[in-house]
Design a protein around this motif. Sequence first.
Motif, PDB file in Angstrom:
ATOM      1  N   LEU A   1      12.466  69.270  31.471  1.00 36.70           N
ATOM      2  CA  LEU A   1      12.046  68.181  32.362  1.00 36.70           C
ATOM      3  C   LEU A   1      12.520  68.522  33.763  1.00 36.70           C
ATOM      4  CD1 LEU A   1      10.844  65.215  32.622  1.00 36.70           C
ATOM      5  CD2 LEU A   1      13.251  64.491  32.682  1.00 36.70           C
ATOM      6  N   TYR A   2      11.597  68.406  34.737  1.00 31.10           N
ATOM      7  CA  TYR A   2      11.948  68.685  36.125  1.00 31.10           C
ATOM      8  C   TYR A   2      11.528  67.530  37.017  1.00 31.10           C
ATOM      9  CZ  TYR A   2      12.781  73.404  34.487  1.00 31.10           C
ATOM     10  OH  TYR A   2      13.278  74.484  33.803  1.00 31.10           O
ATOM     11  N   ASP A   3      12.373  67.235  37.981  1.00 35.39           N
ATOM     12  CA  ASP A   3      12.064  66.266  39.023  1.00 35.39           C
ATOM     13  C   ASP A   3      11.421  67.032  40.174  1.00 35.39           C
ATOM     14  OD1 ASP A   3      12.060  64.532  41.201  1.00 35.39           O
ATOM     15  OD2 ASP A   3      13.993  63.621  40.688  1.00 35.39           O
ATOM     16  N   MET A   4      10.099  67.018  40.248  1.00 32.79           N
ATOM     17  CA  MET A   4       9.392  67.879  41.180  1.00 32.79           C
ATOM     18  C   MET A   4       9.586  67.465  42.637  1.00 32.79           C
ATOM     19  SD  MET A   4       8.398  70.009  39.041  1.00 32.79           S
ATOM     20  CE  MET A   4       7.762  71.041  40.346  1.00 32.79           C
ATOM     21  N   LYS A   5       9.917  66.220  42.869  1.00 28.72           N
ATOM     22  CA  LYS A   5      10.144  65.776  44.255  1.00 28.72           C
ATOM     23  C   LYS A   5      11.485  66.270  44.775  1.00 28.72           C
ATOM     24  CE  LYS A   5       7.184  61.656  44.293  1.00 28.72           C
ATOM     25  NZ  LYS A   5       6.189  62.251  45.200  1.00 28.72           N
ATOM     26  N   ASN A   6      12.495  66.278  43.933  1.00 29.07           N
ATOM     27  CA  ASN A   6      13.833  66.677  44.354  1.00 29.07           C
ATOM     28  C   ASN A   6      14.212  68.101  43.948  1.00 29.07           C
ATOM     29  OD1 ASN A   6      14.650  64.089  45.531  1.00 29.07           O
ATOM     30  ND2 ASN A   6      14.489  63.323  43.426  1.00 29.07           N
ATOM     31  N   ASP A   7      13.390  68.706  43.102  1.00 26.12           N
ATOM     32  CA  ASP A   7      13.678  70.053  42.609  1.00 26.12           C
ATOM     33  C   ASP A   7      12.372  70.847  42.532  1.00 26.12           C
ATOM     34  OD1 ASP A   7      14.862  72.278  41.420  1.00 26.12           O
ATOM     35  OD2 ASP A   7      14.890  71.397  39.406  1.00 26.12           O
TER      36      ASP A   7
ATOM     37  N   THR B   1       5.245  84.634  25.590  1.00 24.20           N
ATOM     38  CA  THR B   1       5.051  83.281  26.112  1.00 24.20           C
ATOM     39  C   THR B   1       4.624  82.354  24.979  1.00 24.20           C
ATOM     40  OG1 THR B   1       4.358  84.170  28.256  1.00 24.20           O
ATOM     41  CG2 THR B   1       3.872  81.858  27.827  1.00 24.20           C
ATOM     42  N   PRO B   2       5.401  81.331  24.667  1.00 19.72           N
ATOM     43  CA  PRO B   2       5.079  80.462  23.525  1.00 19.72           C
ATOM     44  C   PRO B   2       3.956  79.469  23.840  1.00 19.72           C
ATOM     45  CG  PRO B   2       7.036  79.654  24.638  1.00 19.72           C
ATOM     46  CD  PRO B   2       6.666  80.940  25.320  1.00 19.72           C
ATOM     47  N   THR B   3       3.434  78.877  22.798  1.00 18.59           N
ATOM     48  CA  THR B   3       2.505  77.760  22.967  1.00 18.59           C
ATOM     49  C   THR B   3       3.193  76.677  23.790  1.00 18.59           C
ATOM     50  OG1 THR B   3       1.247  78.190  20.963  1.00 18.59           O
ATOM     51  CG2 THR B   3       1.298  75.909  21.735  1.00 18.59           C
ATOM     52  N   THR B   4       2.508  76.258  24.838  1.00 16.18           N
ATOM     53  CA  THR B   4       3.119  75.363  25.828  1.00 16.18           C
ATOM     54  C   THR B   4       2.236  74.141  26.050  1.00 16.18           C
ATOM     55  OG1 THR B   4       4.085  77.280  26.961  1.00 16.18           O
ATOM     56  CG2 THR B   4       3.970  75.222  28.204  1.00 16.18           C
ATOM     57  N   LEU B   5       2.821  72.971  25.951  1.00 22.12           N
ATOM     58  CA  LEU B   5       2.145  71.710  26.240  1.00 22.12           C
ATOM     59  C   LEU B   5       2.987  70.970  27.269  1.00 22.12           C
ATOM     60  CD1 LEU B   5       1.390  70.794  22.541  1.00 22.12           C
ATOM     61  CD2 LEU B   5      -0.269  71.656  24.200  1.00 22.12           C
ATOM     62  N   ALA B   6       2.350  70.454  28.292  1.00 21.29           N
ATOM     63  CA  ALA B   6       3.120  69.830  29.368  1.00 21.29           C
ATOM     64  C   ALA B   6       2.348  68.680  29.987  1.00 21.29           C
ATOM     65  CB  ALA B   6       3.465  70.866  30.439  1.00 21.29           C
ATOM     66  N   LEU B   7       3.091  67.795  30.627  1.00 20.96           N
ATOM     67  CA  LEU B   7       2.512  66.740  31.457  1.00 20.96           C
ATOM     68  C   LEU B   7       3.033  66.918  32.872  1.00 20.96           C
ATOM     69  CD1 LEU B   7       2.640  63.400  29.397  1.00 20.96           C
ATOM     70  CD2 LEU B   7       0.696  64.924  29.783  1.00 20.96           C
ATOM     71  N   ARG B   8       2.122  66.948  33.834  1.00 18.44           N
ATOM     72  CA  ARG B   8       2.495  67.000  35.253  1.00 18.44           C
ATOM     73  C   ARG B   8       2.152  65.651  35.865  1.00 18.44           C
ATOM     74  NH1 ARG B   8       3.720  67.079  40.208  1.00 18.44           N
ATOM     75  NH2 ARG B   8       3.996  69.020  41.389  1.00 18.44           N
ATOM     76  N   ALA B   9       3.177  64.895  36.209  1.00 15.58           N
ATOM     77  CA  ALA B   9       3.036  63.579  36.823  1.00 15.58           C
ATOM     78  C   ALA B   9       3.384  63.702  38.306  1.00 15.58           C
ATOM     79  CB  ALA B   9       3.938  62.584  36.113  1.00 15.58           C
TER      80      ALA B   9
ATOM     81  N   GLN C   1       5.907  62.706  39.989  1.00 18.97           N
ATOM     82  CA  GLN C   1       7.293  63.072  40.253  1.00 18.97           C
ATOM     83  C   GLN C   1       7.858  64.041  39.219  1.00 18.97           C
ATOM     84  OE1 GLN C   1      10.015  59.892  41.110  1.00 18.97           O
ATOM     85  NE2 GLN C   1      11.823  61.207  41.072  1.00 18.97           N
ATOM     86  N   TYR C   2       7.560  63.829  37.954  1.00 21.80           N
ATOM     87  CA  TYR C   2       8.204  64.621  36.901  1.00 21.80           C
ATOM     88  C   TYR C   2       7.216  65.571  36.203  1.00 21.80           C
ATOM     89  CZ  TYR C   2      12.270  61.552  37.265  1.00 21.80           C
ATOM     90  OH  TYR C   2      13.369  60.876  37.722  1.00 21.80           O
ATOM     91  N   LYS C   3       7.766  66.639  35.681  1.00 22.00           N
ATOM     92  CA  LYS C   3       7.023  67.537  34.804  1.00 22.00           C
ATOM     93  C   LYS C   3       7.806  67.686  33.503  1.00 22.00           C
ATOM     94  CE  LYS C   3       5.340  71.449  36.372  1.00 22.00           C
ATOM     95  NZ  LYS C   3       5.359  72.851  36.881  1.00 22.00           N
ATOM     96  N   PHE C   4       7.140  67.392  32.394  1.00 29.32           N
ATOM     97  CA  PHE C   4       7.748  67.534  31.074  1.00 29.32           C
ATOM     98  C   PHE C   4       7.039  68.667  30.355  1.00 29.32           C
ATOM     99  CE2 PHE C   4       7.563  66.477  26.485  1.00 29.32           C
ATOM    100  CZ  PHE C   4       8.922  66.656  26.202  1.00 29.32           C
ATOM    101  N   ILE C   5       7.811  69.636  29.825  1.00 28.80           N
ATOM    102  CA  ILE C   5       7.253  70.797  29.136  1.00 28.80           C
ATOM    103  C   ILE C   5       7.793  70.838  27.712  1.00 28.80           C
ATOM    104  CG2 ILE C   5       6.870  73.281  29.220  1.00 28.80           C
ATOM    105  CD1 ILE C   5       7.776  73.242  32.140  1.00 28.80           C
ATOM    106  N   GLN C   6       6.894  70.921  26.751  1.00 22.87           N
ATOM    107  CA  GLN C   6       7.257  70.936  25.338  1.00 22.87           C
ATOM    108  C   GLN C   6       6.688  72.194  24.691  1.00 22.87           C
ATOM    109  OE1 GLN C   6       7.054  67.199  22.911  1.00 22.87           O
ATOM    110  NE2 GLN C   6       5.374  68.251  21.876  1.00 22.87           N
ATOM    111  N   TYR C   7       7.503  72.862  23.899  1.00 20.33           N
ATOM    112  CA  TYR C   7       7.081  74.114  23.261  1.00 20.33           C
ATOM    113  C   TYR C   7       6.816  73.888  21.782  1.00 20.33           C
ATOM    114  CZ  TYR C   7       8.614  75.902  27.701  1.00 20.33           C
ATOM    115  OH  TYR C   7       8.750  76.109  29.056  1.00 20.33           O
TER     116      TYR C   7
END
Length: 513
Positions: free
Chosen positions: A436-442, A411-419, A421-427
């Motif tokens: 990037l995921y649309d948490m409301k629709n996905d 599992t790599p070093t993971t930095l993310a923002l959970r908003a 509607q959206y979740k952005f994940i950066q490694y």
Amino acid sequence: MRCAATTLLILTAFFSKSRAADLKLDKIQGENPLNVVFILSDDHRYDVMSFLGHPWVETPAMDAMARDGVYFENAMVTTSLCSPSRASILTGQYMHNHGVVDNNVLTPPDTKFFPQYLQAAGYQTGYFGKWHMGGHSDAPRPGFDRWVSFKGQGHYYPPENLKNWSLNVDGESIPQKGYITDELTDYAIDWLDSSVKGSDKPFFMYLSHKGVHGMFHPAERHAGRYAGKLLPEPKTMADTPENYKDKPMWLRNQRNSWHGVDFAYHQDTDIAEHYRLYCEALLSVDDSIARVRKWLKENGVADNTLVMYMGDNGFQWGEHGLIDKRTAYEASMRVPLLGVCPKRWKPGTKVEQVVANIDIGPTALEAAGLTTPEHMDGQSFHRLASGDMKPSDWRQNLLYEYYWEYNYPHTPTTLALRAPQYKFIQYHGIWDIDELYDMKNDPHEQHNLIFSPKHQQQITKMRADLHQILVDADANRVPFSHKRRMGSNLRLQSGSTPADFPPQLLREKNGKE
């Protein structure tokens, strides 16, 4: 000599007063202090509760809390790993601030835990259960009048191979007698009976269960309850091109690892059987909640008490081909959070905003009529739950951070923002793609939008926001501990094959074509 001794006494008295002054918080005008009970479980993921429609698990006490109070639908942890998450609960801080970066590191000596502020404000305080931050020690920590804990992960039953295994009860070694979830609850209720009952002082109780951490052992009364029940297989569990389309390479590669469904725990693991044991072990945690709430009601203090129940992190049961936690996927970072506060929160309330483990301390302090210390990253969700705060006034970005561990190198070093509607994940430190995921629709995170043309502006904004949050917090660096070995890096030869590079990264001639 006498002069030196006198000077030492004066300095000791000075620093004691200074420390006491450091724990004094401003009071919130017009707020009468409530009692606070916080019950924590281990690895309980967000959706394993019967009121959410689970096909067979039974959690009547958790269901009652949702009915009698507030269900926080999008409760998250800022690091999905036992010790860092528990440190975030106790300090109200992100991992980069409290410094507990893995399951081996002790909290720094000057760390302040929110119960210390409650204690300084006149509360009786008790801690019962798993501490884990620096697993080699079970010594009493600051902020608690009553202390019952154990080293490391502890044991569900007294281990036959460790004859000297014991609990630490106020600094004294006391043998564990029975099933740990029940025994911790016994200690907690005994403290309520002996110290809290009949007292005019408000109280804070922290009941921190080992359950439902693996390996999973249910109480005898629950063993076999779910024999033969089927694992609710997630949509993303199958090893198909569709499930790994536009996904990071590390994700497919982890499928065949210690924390993957192909080679779980480096053995022929029956994941469905583990899941059944997990759910059976959860039943004693539910019983514990019921026992505590029953005591509050029978002793006439339920109406003046805030009760919160939470999991310290989630757990993947096949999502994306993974087990365990650590990742920024929803099954890993999303947890159950329930709260009952008769004087302030309406029964049957649902909060949709993203709240987190770093908010527990500020919320408990507000229940005590105290302001949030400046060093805390979290904020109280009291007024959010009562409807006295506009949802737009709540935080819009929650930071998630996990630092690579040598013992689980997949599992790599993971930095993310959970908003909302959206979740952005950066490694970090790995040749791979972001997400990037649309948490409301996905909600099951099936479709990575990182290459979507119409989402590039959203990606640019969230990448910039993530960077700025880290820069502002002086956290744009990655700490690491002593690498003692290469870790659990094995693969099953007959398991899934390594990932191919995404086609979006492949070229035939040069950087453009």
